[in-house]
Write an enzyme that holds these catalytic residues in place. Structure first.
Site, PDB file in Angstrom:
ATOM      1  N   LEU A 199      20.526   5.955  36.099  1.00 39.62           N
ATOM      2  CA  LEU A 199      20.808   6.745  34.904  1.00 39.62           C
ATOM      3  C   LEU A 199      19.563   6.836  34.034  1.00 39.62           C
ATOM      4  O   LEU A 199      18.816   5.879  33.882  1.00 39.62           O
ATOM      5  CB  LEU A 199      21.941   6.098  34.098  1.00 39.62           C
ATOM      6  CG  LEU A 199      23.317   6.080  34.748  1.00 39.62           C
ATOM      7  CD1 LEU A 199      24.381   5.694  33.721  1.00 39.62           C
ATOM      8  CD2 LEU A 199      23.674   7.431  35.353  1.00 39.62           C
ATOM      9  N   SER A 200      19.347   8.031  33.491  1.00 40.42           N
ATOM     10  CA  SER A 200      18.197   8.270  32.614  1.00 40.42           C
ATOM     11  C   SER A 200      18.550   9.423  31.691  1.00 40.42           C
ATOM     12  O   SER A 200      19.252  10.363  32.102  1.00 40.42           O
ATOM     13  CB  SER A 200      16.978   8.654  33.461  1.00 40.42           C
ATOM     14  OG  SER A 200      16.007   9.296  32.652  1.00 40.42           O
ATOM     15  N   ASP A 206      13.224   0.437  33.682  1.00 39.49           N
ATOM     16  CA  ASP A 206      11.856   0.383  33.158  1.00 39.49           C
ATOM     17  C   ASP A 206      11.334  -1.041  33.346  1.00 39.49           C
ATOM     18  O   ASP A 206      11.087  -1.761  32.378  1.00 39.49           O
ATOM     19  CB  ASP A 206      11.855   0.780  31.686  1.00 39.49           C
ATOM     20  CG  ASP A 206      12.349   2.196  31.495  1.00 39.49           C
ATOM     21  OD1 ASP A 206      11.714   3.116  32.014  1.00 39.49           O
ATOM     22  OD2 ASP A 206      13.408   2.371  30.855  1.00 39.49           O
ATOM     23  N   GLY A 262      17.915   7.133  21.797  1.00 39.91           N
ATOM     24  CA  GLY A 262      19.069   8.019  21.692  1.00 39.91           C
ATOM     25  C   GLY A 262      19.381   8.700  23.010  1.00 39.91           C
ATOM     26  O   GLY A 262      18.970   8.236  24.075  1.00 39.91           O
ATOM     27  N   GLN A 315       4.604   6.889  22.033  1.00 43.54           N
ATOM     28  CA  GLN A 315       4.659   6.576  23.466  1.00 43.54           C
ATOM     29  C   GLN A 315       4.697   7.833  24.339  1.00 43.54           C
ATOM     30  O   GLN A 315       4.847   7.738  25.549  1.00 43.54           O
ATOM     31  CB  GLN A 315       5.824   5.633  23.788  1.00 43.54           C
ATOM     32  CG  GLN A 315       7.212   6.220  23.642  1.00 43.54           C
ATOM     33  CD  GLN A 315       8.287   5.151  23.785  1.00 43.54           C
ATOM     34  OE1 GLN A 315       8.507   4.359  22.882  1.00 43.54           O
ATOM     35  NE2 GLN A 315       8.973   5.119  24.910  1.00 43.54           N
ATOM     36  N   GLY A 332      24.146   3.818  30.986  1.00 43.64           N
ATOM     37  CA  GLY A 332      23.162   2.732  31.095  1.00 43.64           C
ATOM     38  C   GLY A 332      22.991   2.032  29.751  1.00 43.64           C
ATOM     39  O   GLY A 332      23.037   0.796  29.659  1.00 43.64           O
ATOM     40  N   HIS A 333      22.815   2.829  28.684  1.00 39.12           N
ATOM     41  CA  HIS A 333      22.708   2.229  27.347  1.00 39.12           C
ATOM     42  C   HIS A 333      24.006   1.503  26.996  1.00 39.12           C
ATOM     43  O   HIS A 333      23.979   0.410  26.424  1.00 39.12           O
ATOM     44  CB  HIS A 333      22.475   3.306  26.286  1.00 39.12           C
ATOM     45  CG  HIS A 333      21.201   4.077  26.437  1.00 39.12           C
ATOM     46  ND1 HIS A 333      21.165   5.378  26.861  1.00 39.12           N
ATOM     47  CD2 HIS A 333      19.913   3.714  26.226  1.00 39.12           C
ATOM     48  CE1 HIS A 333      19.909   5.808  26.877  1.00 39.12           C
ATOM     49  NE2 HIS A 333      19.120   4.808  26.518  1.00 39.12           N
TER      50      HIS A 333
HETATM   51  O1  PAF Z   1      13.121   2.279  26.842  1.00 39.04           O
HETATM   52  C1  PAF Z   1      13.147   2.994  25.817  1.00 39.04           C
HETATM   53  O2  PAF Z   1      14.106   3.732  25.543  1.00 39.04           O
HETATM   54  C2  PAF Z   1      11.959   2.980  24.866  1.00 39.04           C
HETATM   55  O3  PAF Z   1      10.762   2.832  25.559  1.00 39.04           O
HETATM   56  C3  PAF Z   1      12.087   1.901  23.774  1.00 39.04           C
HETATM   57  C4  PAF Z   1      12.099   0.491  24.334  1.00 39.04           C
HETATM   58  C5  PAF Z   1      13.362   2.136  22.967  1.00 39.04           C
HETATM   59  C6  PAF Z   1      10.901   2.001  22.808  1.00 39.04           C
HETATM   60  O4  PAF Z   1      10.817   3.243  22.198  1.00 39.04           O
END
Ligand code: PAF
Length: 281
Positions: A184-185, A150, A30, A60, A35-36
């Site tokens: 972007l992050s 990433d 979310g 994570q 970027g998304h």
């Molecule tokens: O890159 C991310 O946003 C997260 O690490 C992912 C791949 C959605 C897993 O939670």
């Protein structure tokens, strides 16, 4: 666009797909940004049906990381996804994914998880692999899209897909940047205006290395240059800088094109941890 919060209703919908209809998945946590959006656009263009998962995955995050304050904006995210032509959003609560407790499935990641971000975030990639494999099992996509900011995450996921024979193609997508170069992050929103200026340490350093590559004799020369540059950025604390082989993330001992070096950098700007990477050839 349909929004699902539970696994069983998602699975019912998934069953309606014809074998000829390809399903693309963009897994996210979310707080969506451009970027998304670029991953989603690619998925929509390449598949008959596109699903986006929105799940801030607790496994994570380390004990001292920003799980509780990680930005959450489901309504805004869904509005963006609808405008991009997404068909399904899967946004489960943590209890839906981890009904018992945050179960500890331990994956063997062939030491790829012990370098770069894995060194300062022990267990992080195990949590990523855990949730991505759970999402692949629930959503059963044909293709899944990941951004190369990433880079290490992408390589580890690709390895997992191969090792576990998931019938999914992991698709790498280019890093999307602000006009001045900052990758972007979702974490960029934490930066104060001074920190935002200093965050350019990451991309400026990477680009300078690429431009001056012929001036460096050894990997140590490059590392010295990074530490020297850092002195001009008082708000930045370097987490790591590494030159690794593009394909297998092994250390490179030369700067020649044949060793495919890629520069990886992570730094705290104030309290915000940022990462970036650049291929040197
Ligand atoms: O890159 C991310 O946003 C997260 O690490 C992912 C791949 C959605 C897993 O939670």
């Amino acid at each position: 666009m349909k929004i699902f919060h539970d696994i069983s209703s998602f699975r019912e919908e998934r069953k309606q797909l014809l074998p000829t209809q390809k399903l693309g998945l963009v897994p996210t946590m979310g707080a969506l940004h451009a970027g998304h959006a670029s991953l989603v656009k690619q998925a929509v263009a390449e598949n008959e049906v596109t699903a986006v998962s929105i799940f801030v995955n607790p496994t994570q995050f380390g004990p001292n990381e920003d799980l509780s304050k990680y930005p959450r904006s489901l309504e805004q995210d869904c509005a963006l996804l609808e405008s991009l032509g997404v068909d399904w959003v899967f946004a489960p609560a943590p209890r839906e994914i981890y009904p018992e407790k945050e179960s500890e499935i331990i994956f063997s990641l062939r030491s790829m998880d012990r370098k770069l971000c894995g060194r300062s975030r022990p267990g992080h990639f195990n949590g990523v692999i855990q949730v991505v494999s759970i999402l692949f099992n629930i959503i059963q996509p044909d293709r899944a899209y990941f951004g190369l900011k990433d880079y290490q995450q992408f390589q580890i996921i690709r390895q997992m897909v191969n090792d576990l024979h998931f019938p999914v193609q992991a698709v790498p997508c280019p890093i999307i940047r602000e006009e001045d170069g900052l990758a972007l992050s979702s974490r960029n929103v934490y930066l104060s205006s001074q920190e935002r200026i200093q965050s350019l340490f990451l991309i400026h350093t990477l680009k300078a290395i690429k431009q001056k590559l012929e001036d460096f004799q050894t990997v140590t020369d490059v590392k010295d240059f990074v530490h020297h540059t850092l002195a001009q950025y008082p708000l930045v604390k370097l987490d790591y800088f590494e030159l690794l082989n593009d394909k297998n993330l092994a250390e490179v001992d030369s700067l020649t094109a044949s060793s495919s070096p890629r520069a990886f950098i992570a730094a705290f700007v104030g309290k915000t941890r940022l990462i970036d990477n650049l291929a040197l050839y």
